[in-house]
Each structure stands twice: as C-alpha cells, then as structure tokens.
Design an enzyme around this catalytic site. Structure first.
Site, short mmCIF file in Angstrom:
data_model
loop_
_atom_site.label_atom_id
_atom_site.label_comp_id
_atom_site.label_asym_id
_atom_site.label_seq_id
_atom_site.Cartn_x
_atom_site.Cartn_y
_atom_site.Cartn_z
N LEU A 137 -60.29 62.44 82.88
CA LEU A 137 -59.54 61.42 83.64
C LEU A 137 -58.12 61.89 83.90
O LEU A 137 -57.48 61.46 84.85
CB LEU A 137 -59.49 60.11 82.85
CG LEU A 137 -60.80 59.39 82.64
CD1 LEU A 137 -60.64 58.26 81.63
CD2 LEU A 137 -61.31 58.84 83.96
N ASP A 159 -40.73 56.37 75.42
CA ASP A 159 -41.36 57.29 76.38
C ASP A 159 -41.81 56.54 77.62
O ASP A 159 -42.91 56.74 78.13
CB ASP A 159 -42.53 58.02 75.72
CG ASP A 159 -42.85 59.34 76.41
OD1 ASP A 159 -42.00 59.82 77.19
OD2 ASP A 159 -43.94 59.89 76.17
N GLY A 162 -49.47 66.06 77.70
CA GLY A 162 -48.95 67.00 76.72
C GLY A 162 -49.76 66.95 75.44
O GLY A 162 -49.80 67.92 74.67
N PHE A 163 -50.40 65.83 75.15
CA PHE A 163 -51.16 65.63 73.93
C PHE A 163 -52.52 66.31 74.00
O PHE A 163 -53.04 66.81 73.02
CB PHE A 163 -51.35 64.11 73.79
CG PHE A 163 -51.96 63.61 72.51
CD1 PHE A 163 -51.16 63.15 71.48
CD2 PHE A 163 -53.34 63.55 72.36
CE1 PHE A 163 -51.72 62.66 70.30
CE2 PHE A 163 -53.91 63.06 71.19
CZ PHE A 163 -53.10 62.61 70.16
N1 LIG Z 1 -56.88 54.43 79.07
C1 LIG Z 1 -56.93 55.20 80.15
N2 LIG Z 1 -57.72 54.88 81.20
C2 LIG Z 1 -57.76 55.67 82.30
N3 LIG Z 1 -57.04 56.80 82.46
C3 LIG Z 1 -56.24 57.17 81.45
C4 LIG Z 1 -56.14 56.41 80.25
N4 LIG Z 1 -55.25 57.01 79.43
C5 LIG Z 1 -54.81 58.10 80.09
N5 LIG Z 1 -55.39 58.21 81.29
C6 LIG Z 1 -55.16 59.26 82.31
O1 LIG Z 1 -54.93 60.47 81.66
C7 LIG Z 1 -53.63 60.99 82.02
C8 LIG Z 1 -53.08 61.73 80.84
O2 LIG Z 1 -52.65 60.81 79.88
P1 LIG Z 1 -51.73 61.23 78.66
O3 LIG Z 1 -51.21 59.96 78.08
O4 LIG Z 1 -52.49 62.12 77.77
O5 LIG Z 1 -50.57 62.11 79.27
P2 LIG Z 1 -49.32 61.74 80.17
O6 LIG Z 1 -48.89 60.35 79.90
O7 LIG Z 1 -49.68 62.03 81.58
O8 LIG Z 1 -48.23 62.75 79.69
P3 LIG Z 1 -47.53 62.79 78.24
O9 LIG Z 1 -48.33 63.74 77.43
O10 LIG Z 1 -46.17 63.26 78.51
O11 LIG Z 1 -47.59 61.39 77.70
C9 LIG Z 1 -52.83 59.77 82.45
O12 LIG Z 1 -51.77 60.11 83.29
C10 LIG Z 1 -53.91 58.94 83.14
O13 LIG Z 1 -54.08 59.41 84.46
#
Ligand SMILES: Nc1ncnc2c1ncn2[C@@H]1O[C@H](COP(=O)(O)OP(=O)(O)OP(=O)(O)O)[C@@H](O)[C@H]1O
Ligand SMILES: [Mg+2]
Length: 411
Positions: A81, A210, A85-86
């Site tokens: 999806l 954040d 960074g995680f």
């Molecule tokens: N619960 C969810 N439902 C649908 N898509 C999701 C969900 N959580 C995350 N995503 C998708 O995955 C992407 C990556 O999420 P993630 O929180 O790992 O990283 P980020 O927020 O983009 O960056 P960072 O690591 O700096 O927080 C999000 O930008 C979103 O598009």
C-alpha cells in the site's frame, strides 16, 4: 535489536493520565470488551514498566508472523500500500469478529506495516506506536488492531484506510488521484485538527511530533485520521514548560525553536499543523529543491504573501480556482500564518484551531453553490471508481518524487 528486547524501556505512556480505553468500533469490533463495557467507567491499568507489561496490558491482538504472512499473501509486492521510513505497508485480511488472519480476499481488509529497520530506534518507535495508539480510541486516530513481535520481526496491523494518505492526494499527479476540492481540504484539515486537539487535551497530554501529510490517512468518506505514533511523547508534567528530546521529525515540518533547542511542546505540533495547512492551500510540498531558488522552503517563501489579502492568490493552488471566496481563503491563510508564528506563544492552541476551522466549514457546506455540489458529485463518481479498484487490486503506483521521512534532525 537483541539489546532492545531485553531492555526495560520506559513507558512514555498514556496510562498514568487516567485515560480510559474505549472501544473504537470503526471496524465494528470491540477489542477491549473486558474493560470498556461502560464508557464512563475509567479503567486505569497499572503503569507498565517494561515492554512485556506494555504488550500484556494492551487490548491489541497478538499475531504470529505466520498469521500475518498468510493474511498478506506472504507480503506479496503487489499487496504493497505504501512505503515509509519504518518499512513497507501491505494489504491483508482478517476475520471481522475473531480478528484472526483469514484467506486473502475474505473477511475485512487491514493494513500491515512491517519494520525493516534494524536497531533500537526502530524497535522503540514500534513500541511507542503500540503503547500510544493501542490505548487511544478517537474518530480521528487510526485504529491499531494488533501487532506481531517474533524474534527480530516487528509488525503492526491497522484498520485499512482505503483512500491512503493526504500526501498522495495533494502531491501525486495522474488520473488515479484527482485534486482534492476546497471543501474536502477544509474537512480534512478540521478532522486532523480534532485528532491533534484530542492528543493535546488535558485527558491525554501527548505531543505527536510527526504531523505531516503522509501521516494523515483518509477513509472511504474522506474522514481523516492520524497514524504513526512512533515519535509521540508525553507532554510536560507539573510546572515544566517543555520536554527535552533528541530532535526527531521530518524536515520542513519541525518548529524552529524545537530544531534549535530540542525543547518540545504542544506548540511544536501546532507549527507542523500550520505547515500542512499551507501545503493544502498551495498544493506544494513543504520542501522541494526542484522549485526555483527562493521557493525551496514553502513557509519562508509563502509567509509574506499570506499576510496580504490581495497577495494570497500567489500562494493558492491554481487547481482550486473558483471553489472559494477571497474571505474564506484569507481566513485560512491567516490561521496558517498564526500557526507558523516564529514565537510559539503567538501560535493558537489546537482547540482554537478547531473552532476557527469549524466556523469556516459551516458556510462552506451549507451555503455551497451548485457549482460546488456538482464538483463534489464529480469527486464522488471518481471515488466510486477508485473504490472498486481499492477493494480488490490496488494498482501499485511508484513513488517518483523526493519524499520527506522522519529521522533525527539536527539544528
Ligand atoms: N492504515 C493504512 N491504510 C492504508 N494505507 C496505509 C495505512 N498506513 C499506511 N498506509 C500507506 O502506506 C504509506 C507508508 O506509511 P508509513 O507510515 O510507513 O510511512 P510514511 O508516513 O509515508 O513515512 P514515515 O516513515 O516518515 O512516517 C502511507 O503513506 C500510506 O500511503
Ligand atoms: Mg507514516
């Protein structure tokens, strides 16, 4: 990672604030039926001291790696999806009632985040997510359903947010992502502000740290919810004005005084909210080296225009033309400017932000012109089309632009 596992990690915990854990119910399940049968009854678990205690006392479902593998078709690349960074986030399936992993395509959809980072920082953030999000329940916070902690594997299972992140809707181009309308931007800003106001409230007293567009996720009705509590911190207690921290966050969103001193307050989140509001107004990223020189930093470039009613149009997203009145735009620009005050004491608190946005949203929704209504229904049609795609096989859209992600920031 091994060192982290045995460490007694301090619980920067909402437990000791007396927060009651209520059922979220957004997917229709009550994960915490043992202690939340009465919403009004405050149930305060003992303050956990170790990660073992944190995990045991949470109301979350504990998954094995094999279960989450089965739920995500073995983390198949076409189930991705998004990436952060995680690690990567995959689409998975669980049973609506038991929450057990099910055959992909059956039950309800979840989002499974898999940590791919080694080391204590990754583990600490994973644990903070479990510790905070696992206890909170609020319409504007994403619901954490469960976790997996097995050997070096760290995963999190969330409610699925079908429309993905605000970042995608604001900055991705192409037919899949239509530009968000003015009224939807206002709604998303208000929802996100409510999420932050809840975190800052006397009940919870948490600093999110954040706040950015990729951490604001949208459900099928464009209801916005905050995700990612890996950097969250308990706010200052007693007569302390701030908490001192290592400077962490994402470039372009962190408040200047936090960057300079590491002193963190709820007003640091308010600044980040101002940055996001400006990104929503302008359709431009907070930092973009591809813009002409003098425009790389959105806040520095836009500030002088925001203060002048006749100049705000230089900042406003041209894709929004015809959808707002000058007065509305000026009020939002003024709110953004207040949130972006260099001196934190001049920034409003999140309750004030919510009130201001609510006042703006009412005339917008009630007195919406036919044009707006038409635009909205056009939005809905394209959403319906995308929904069917989301529900079955979401096309993988490669990230083709520089994305800011959370990391240590140094002044
Ligand atoms: N619960 C969810 N439902 C649908 N898509 C999701 C969900 N959580 C995350 N995503 C998708 O995955 C992407 C990556 O999420 P993630 O929180 O790992 O990283 P980020 O927020 O983009 O960056 P960072 O690591 O700096 O927080 C999000 O930008 C979103 O598009
Ligand atoms: Mg995120």
């Amino acid at each position: 990672m091994g060192v982290c596992l045995s460490a007694q990690i301090k619980a920067e915990s909402p437990y000791n604030t007396g927060l009651n854990s209520k059922s979220a119910g957004s997917i229709g399940n009550d994960l915490s039926s043992t202690n939340n049968s009465k919403d009004s009854a405050v149930s305060v678990p003992q303050t956990p001291r170790s990660e073992g205690e944190i995990l045991q006392s949470s109301n979350l479902k504990s998954y094995t790696l094999a279960e989450l593998k089965a739920a995500t078709r073995n983390f198949r690349p076409d189930s991705v999806l998004g990436e952060g960074g995680f690690g990567s986030v995959f689409k998975g399936w669980i049973d609506e009632n038991s929450l057990a992993a099910t055959k992909p395509g059956t039950g309800i959809v979840i989002a499974v985040k898999r940590l791919n980072q080694d080391g204590c920082q990754g583990h600490r953030e994973w644990l903070a997510e479990v510790n905070y999000l696992g206890q909170f329940s609020h319409p504007h916070l994403v619901r954490l359903i469960g976790y997996c902690l097995e050997d070096e594997h760290r995963l999190l299972a969330y409610e699925f947010m079908p429309r993905g992140s605000l970042e995608n809707h604001l900055f991705r181009r192409g037919s899949y992502f239509q530009p968000l309308s003015w009224s939807l931007r206002l709604k998303v800003a208000l929802d996100a502000a409510k999420g932050l106001a809840f975190l800052h409230s006397a009940e919870t007293k948490v600093i999110y740290r954040d706040f950015k567009t990729s951490n604001i996720l949208l459900d099928s009705d464009y209801k916005a919810k905050l995700s990612d509590f890996g950097l969250a911190k308990d706010g200052p207690t007693g007569d302390k004005s701030h908490v001192s921290t290592r400077v962490m966050g994402t470039y372009g969103y962190a408040a200047p005084e936090y960057l300079a001193t590491g002193h963190l307050t709820t007003k640091s989140d308010v600044y980040s909210f101002g940055v996001v509001l400006l990104e929503m107004l302008s359709g431009k990223r907070s930092v973009d080296k591809n813009r002409p020189s003098g425009q790389h930093n959105l806040v520095e470039w836009a500030k002088p225009y925001l203060a002048n009613k006749r100049k705000i149009f230089s900042v406003l997203d041209s894709r929004l033309e015809g959808q707002y009145s000058t007065d509305e735009a000026y009020k939002i620009a003024t709110l953004a400017l207040r949130c972006l005050s260099t001196e934190s004491k001049f920034r409003p608190n999140m309750d004030e932000v919510v009130i201001t946005l609510e006042q703006l949203k009412v005339p917008n929704l009630n007195a919406g012109s036919q044009k707006r209504a038409r635009r909205k229904s056009a939005d809905d049609v394209s959403h319906a089309r995308r929904k069917s795609v989301d529900g079955v096989n979401r096309p993988k859209i490669p990230t083709t632009y520089p994305r800011p992600s959370a990391s240590p920031l140094y002044a």
